[in-house]
Write a protein that holds these residues in place. Structure first.
Motif: not given
Length: 426
Positions: A32, A84-85
């Motif tokens: 991320a 999120e990544a």
């Protein structure tokens, strides 16, 4: 990233800017952080079918405190890291097993779609750690069904929705041991005894005290399981008191082996990276660089084992160093090493130089074999004391002990061997 099909071998070739091996908290957080900052793709390789690591099958609260300032369940924490990544632009390739190296920063990968070669500009090892199973602990006795590690137990209960027995003995008294107790309670299995060889429970008192009451669990210190009884199913264990030699039999149908961690270091060994002889982790400097240029290591493959949020913070810390490496801006190699002395078993990071950046969170991470309520940490060079610091928090087996990195400020790492230990206690 370009994708090439090599007709001669039937191997697909991927060329990301950064390849991250392992999609646990450290690997996903690194992805991320890196994806928006590098010129090229960030590829995360995960051998499991779902990314997230251990937290995704630890269905209880306690995750995300240090990195997210929240109190989350393991699955929710894992989901946030995955989201999120992916949102940052990283590509997560699951069911992708890295089987070896095809070059300094080239990986051989197998997947259901066939063989893949990943030629990256930088590689991050985020392979984590695992608990030693029964054969590695050399516990004698019968080979009955009902013996698990915590990871096996939680995978069975939370992902496979399986069942275990009704009465369990948990070997170990670490933080993860109470995680196992909570999982057992989830399926109606009572923990009748928790054993530890140490004179105090390994976990924090804030967990051990309430745990004894909430789960009606006895914690037997200075004891060990010397034999497992029962076949084809476990019927009990024989427990020995280390000071008196007295033995007793505890009836149970489930045995959970917790703690006793070892890093997943197979790829580090296959690469010929320098390995700490005690922790079995790859040696890194304060920029999380291993002994091979362009190969970094983060998370619990380095400090087996710390909490998931600390592993995730390693992922955040490594990003700036990887970006600097890709731009050719990292400082020179380490000039000296820091070695642990008893009662410490290992220290991370262990490779240092005067020009090195600060380690993640400005902390040295150590593992103690003894409980010391208020230890005085001592740094020695060539056998002479050069720094000391008394901490208001204890050093205890079963959990990582943290020391401010300022204790080694000003050391000339070229002037001789440096060790870190404790002052003699009177």
């Amino acid at each position: 990233m370009t994708t090439l099909d090599v007709e001669a071998t039937g191997t697909q070739v991927l060329t990301p800017a950064v390849a991250i091996i392992g999609a646990g908290p450290s690997g996903l957080r690194a992805a991320a952080e890196l994806a928006p900052r590098v010129n090229g793709e960030v590829l995360v390789l995960e051998r499991e079918s779902v990314a997230g690591g251990i937290p995704r099958h630890s269905d209880h609260l306690g995750y995300g405190i240090r990195d997210r300032h929240a109190f989350l369940t393991g699955p929710r924490y894992a989901q946030l890291l995955r989201d999120e990544a992916a949102a940052a632009g990283a590509r997560i390739l699951t069911n992708a097993m890295v089987t070896g190296w095809a070059g300094d920063r080239s990986l051989a990968v197998t997947s259901p779609e066939g063989r893949i070669q990943v030629d990256a500009q930088a590689v991050i090892l985020a392979t984590g750690a695992r608990e030693r199973p029964r054969p590695a602990r050399l516990i004698p006795g019968d080979r009955g069904r009902g013996v698990y590690t915590t990871g096996h137990l939680q995978n069975l209960v939370h992902l496979k929705h399986g069942r275990v027995g009704k009465k369990a003995v948990v070997v170990g008294a670490e933080l993860v041991s109470w995680s196992a107790v909570m999982t057992l309670q989830h399926v109606g299995c009572r923990t009748v005894l928790m054993t530890t060889e140490y004179p105090k429970a390994d976990s924090y008192a804030a967990f051990t005290g309430p745990g004894r009451v909430m789960f009606r669990t006895k914690v037997a210190t200075r004891t060990r399981v010397v034999r497992i009884l029962g076949r084809p199913d476990v019927t009990g264990v024989e427990v020995e008191h280390l000071d008196t030699g007295e033995r007793r039999t505890i009836e149970c149908d489930t045995v959970i082996l917790t703690g006793d961690w070892i890093p997943d270091n197979e790829l580090a060994r296959a690469a010929g990276l320098p390995i700490d002889p005690v922790s079995k982790s790859p040696l890194v400097d304060t920029a999380l660089r291993t002994g091979r240029p362009g190969v970094f290591a983060i998370g619990n493959v380095l400090h087996p084992v710390d909490t998931a949020d600390v592993a995730a913070l390693d992922g955040a810390a490594v990003a700036e160093h990887v970006v600097a490496y890709l731009a050719g801006q990292l400082p020179g190699d380490a000039q000296g090493s820091l070695t642990a002395e008893r009662p410490f078993r290992w220290v991370s990071p262990s490779l240092w130089s005067a020009t090195a950046p600060a380690p993640p969170r400005d902390r040295l991470l150590l593992w103690s074999e003894e409980f010391v309520a208020f230890p005085t940490v001592v740094v020695r060079q060539n056998g002479k004391e050069v720094a000391r610091k008394r901490t208001p928090w204890p050093a205890a087996p079963g959990r990582v002990f943290r020391v401010p990195a300022s204790i080694v400020e000003g050391i000339d790492w070229t002037a001789g061997p440096v060790t870190i230990g404790m002052a003699e206690r009177r």
